[in-house]
Design an enzyme around this catalytic site. Structure first.
Site, PDB file in Angstrom:
ATOM      1  N   LEU A   1       0.811  -1.217   0.000  1.00 57.68           N
ATOM      2  CA  LEU A   1       0.000   0.000   0.000  1.00 57.68           C
ATOM      3  C   LEU A   1       0.847   1.270   0.000  1.00 57.68           C
ATOM      4  CD1 LEU A   1      -2.704  -1.084   2.633  1.00 57.68           C
ATOM      5  CD2 LEU A   1      -2.684  -1.462   0.154  1.00 57.68           C
ATOM      6  N   HIS A  25      -3.476   4.337  -2.089  1.00 62.63           N
ATOM      7  CA  HIS A  25      -4.434   3.453  -1.402  1.00 62.63           C
ATOM      8  C   HIS A  25      -4.996   4.146  -0.153  1.00 62.63           C
ATOM      9  CE1 HIS A  25      -1.788   0.361  -3.419  1.00 62.63           C
ATOM     10  NE2 HIS A  25      -2.971  -0.021  -3.819  1.00 62.63           N
ATOM     11  N   GLN A  81      -5.452 -12.853 -12.062  1.00 55.59           N
ATOM     12  CA  GLN A  81      -5.339 -11.673 -12.924  1.00 55.59           C
ATOM     13  C   GLN A  81      -3.925 -11.472 -13.466  1.00 55.59           C
ATOM     14  OE1 GLN A  81      -6.593  -8.988  -9.548  1.00 55.59           O
ATOM     15  NE2 GLN A  81      -5.280  -7.527 -10.581  1.00 55.59           N
ATOM     16  N   GLU A 127      -9.120   5.753  -9.785  1.00 55.96           N
ATOM     17  CA  GLU A 127      -9.262   6.021 -11.229  1.00 55.96           C
ATOM     18  C   GLU A 127      -7.984   5.759 -12.019  1.00 55.96           C
ATOM     19  OE1 GLU A 127     -10.740   9.959 -11.957  1.00 55.96           O
ATOM     20  OE2 GLU A 127     -12.815   9.267 -11.771  1.00 55.96           O
ATOM     21  N   SER A 142       1.720   4.554  -8.007  1.00 54.09           N
ATOM     22  CA  SER A 142       1.466   3.166  -8.396  1.00 54.09           C
ATOM     23  C   SER A 142       2.497   2.276  -7.701  1.00 54.09           C
ATOM     24  CB  SER A 142       1.631   3.032  -9.910  1.00 54.09           C
ATOM     25  OG  SER A 142       1.818   1.673 -10.261  1.00 54.09           O
TER      26      SER A 142
HETATM   27  O1  PAF Z   1      -6.522  -2.744  -8.365  1.00 53.37           O
HETATM   28  C1  PAF Z   1      -6.137  -3.741  -7.724  1.00 53.37           C
HETATM   29  O2  PAF Z   1      -5.329  -3.640  -6.793  1.00 53.37           O
HETATM   30  C2  PAF Z   1      -6.677  -5.114  -8.099  1.00 53.37           C
HETATM   31  O3  PAF Z   1      -6.842  -5.235  -9.472  1.00 53.37           O
HETATM   32  C3  PAF Z   1      -7.955  -5.482  -7.354  1.00 53.37           C
HETATM   33  C4  PAF Z   1      -9.117  -4.575  -7.732  1.00 53.37           C
HETATM   34  C5  PAF Z   1      -7.723  -5.417  -5.853  1.00 53.37           C
HETATM   35  C6  PAF Z   1      -8.367  -6.913  -7.714  1.00 53.37           C
HETATM   36  O4  PAF Z   1      -7.377  -7.831  -7.368  1.00 53.37           O
END
Ligand code: PAF
Length: 288
Positions: free
Chosen positions: A36, A40, A64, A153, A190
Site C-alpha cells: 500500500l 491506497h 489476474q 481512477e 502506483s
Molecule cells: O486494483 C487492484 O489492486 C486489483 O486489481 C484489485 C481490484 C484489488 C483486484 O485484485
C-alpha cells in the site's frame, strides 16, 4: 486510531460482519493487492466518508496475472501495510489465503467474463487479466457484502469493468471512483513505480505529460483522434518508451468516441513500458 483487526479466513470474517449488520452498520470496502502507498490511503479516507465500517482487502490475486507477469515477484508487505493503515481508522483487514477465495482451486474456479471491456486497451496486451479482476472482485463483494466499494481512477478500465459487472448482475453495491493521486511532477502513484531506476523515475512523468498534451489539443478544438493518438505514441517512442496504446475514448463506456457528439466526455488513456516497467495513466476531459 488503532490497528485494524486482521482476518485470514471467511468464517471469522462472517462473524464480525454479522455483528455489524445486526447493528445496522454498513461497510465500505477498499479492495487492494497490498504493497500500500498514499494512493491506497486516499481510497481508505474516502471509504471512511462513505460508511461507518471500513474493510480493506489485501489479496494478490493469481487469476489476474498472465503466465509471464509478476505474480510470484509481486511484493507482499502485510506487516508494513497494517502499520500504514493504523492511523486511518480501518476496522478490518481481510487478507485471505488463495484457498479461502478459491476453495475449488484456481484452475477449477468459476470465472467471470466481461465481453468487450475485457479485450480492449490494457486487455489487448494482457489476455485474461480483466476476467481475473472481475472474478476476484465478485468474490470479494460476495464475501464482504459492502454497501460501497472504492476504487482508484488510475486503473480506469478496471473501474469501468467493475461498474459494468455490478450493473449487469444488479449487485447491491455502489462503486465509488477516486481521482488519481500524483507526485508533484505528475507521475501517478502506483506500486509499479518502485521498479523504476532513478533515471527512469525522472523520465516517468512523460507519460502523463503526453496525455496532457492530447487534452490540450482537444481543448484547442482538435478532433482528429487517430492522429492525436499516433503522434502521442511516436513521441513516447522517440523518448525511449514502448507504448502499448494511447487512446481517446468515451468516458463511461470506453467506446471509440464520435467526434461530432456534444456535449462529450472523453477519457485519454495510455499504457507504455519504460525499461521493463509497464506504466498506465489516464485523464478525463469534458467538452464544455
Ligand atoms: O486494483 C487492484 O489492486 C486489483 O486489481 C484489485 C481490484 C484489488 C483486484 O485484485
Amino acid at each position: 486510531m488503532s490497528r485494524p483487526v486482521l482476518v485470514r479466513e471467511r468464517g471469522a470474517l462472517e462473524e464480525i460482519l454479522s455483528g455489524w449488520h445486526r447493528l445496522g452498520e454498513s461497510v465500505a470496502l477498499v479492495p487492494t493487492m497490498g504493497n500500500l502507498h498514499a494512493g491506497h490511503h486516499r481510497l481508505v479516507e474516502r471509504a471512511r466518508e462513505l460508511a461507518p465500517r471500513v474493510v480493506v482487502s489485501i489479496f494478490v490475486n493469481p487469476t489476474q496475472f498472465g503466465p509471464n507477469e509478476d505474480y510470484l515477484r509481486y511484493p507482499r508487505t502485510l506487516e508494513r501495510d497494517l502499520q500504514g493503515l493504523e492511523p486511518l481508522g480501518v476496522d478490518l483487514v481481510y487478507a485471505p489465503e488463495v484457498a479461502d477465495l478459491y476453495p475449488l482451486g484456481v484452475r477449477g474456479a468459476v470465472r467471470i467474463e466481461v465481453p468487450g471491456l475485457s479485450e480492449i486497451l490494457c486487455g489487448a496486451s494482457r489476455p485474461g487479466h480483466f476476467s481475473g479482476v472481475a472474478t476476484v472482485v465478485l468474490r470479494l463483494l460476495t464475501a464482504v457484502r459492502p454497501g460501497v466499494a472504492v476504487f482508484g481512477e488510475k486503473d480506469y478500465q478496471q473501474c469501468a469493468l467493475i461498474r459494468h459487472l455490478v450493473r449487469d448482475l444488479a449487485l447491491p453495491v455502489v462503486i465509488d471512483r477516486v481521482p488519481t493521486l500524483r507526485d508533484p511532477d505528475g507521475l501517478a502513484l502506483s506500486s509499479r513505480n518502485q521498479y523504476l531506476s532513478a533515471l527512469e523515475r525522472h523520465e516517468a512523468p512523460f507519460l502523463y505529460r503526453t496525455l496532457r498534451a492530447i487534452v490540450d489539443a482537444l481543448e484547442a478544438g482538435s478532433r482528429d483522434f487517430l492522429q492525436l493518438e499516433r503522434d502521442a505514441c511516436a513521441r513516447l517512442e522517440d523518448s525511449g518508451w514502448s507504448p502499448d496504446y494511447v487512446a481517446i475514448r468515451a468516458e463511461e463506456t470506453l467506446a471509440e468516441p464520435d467526434p461530432h457528439a456534444r456535449p462529450a466526455a472523453y477519457r485519454v488513456l495510455g499504457a507504455a513500458r519504460l525499461g521493463t516497467t509497464r506504466l498506465i495513466d489516464n485523464i478525463g476531459w469534458r467538452q464544455s
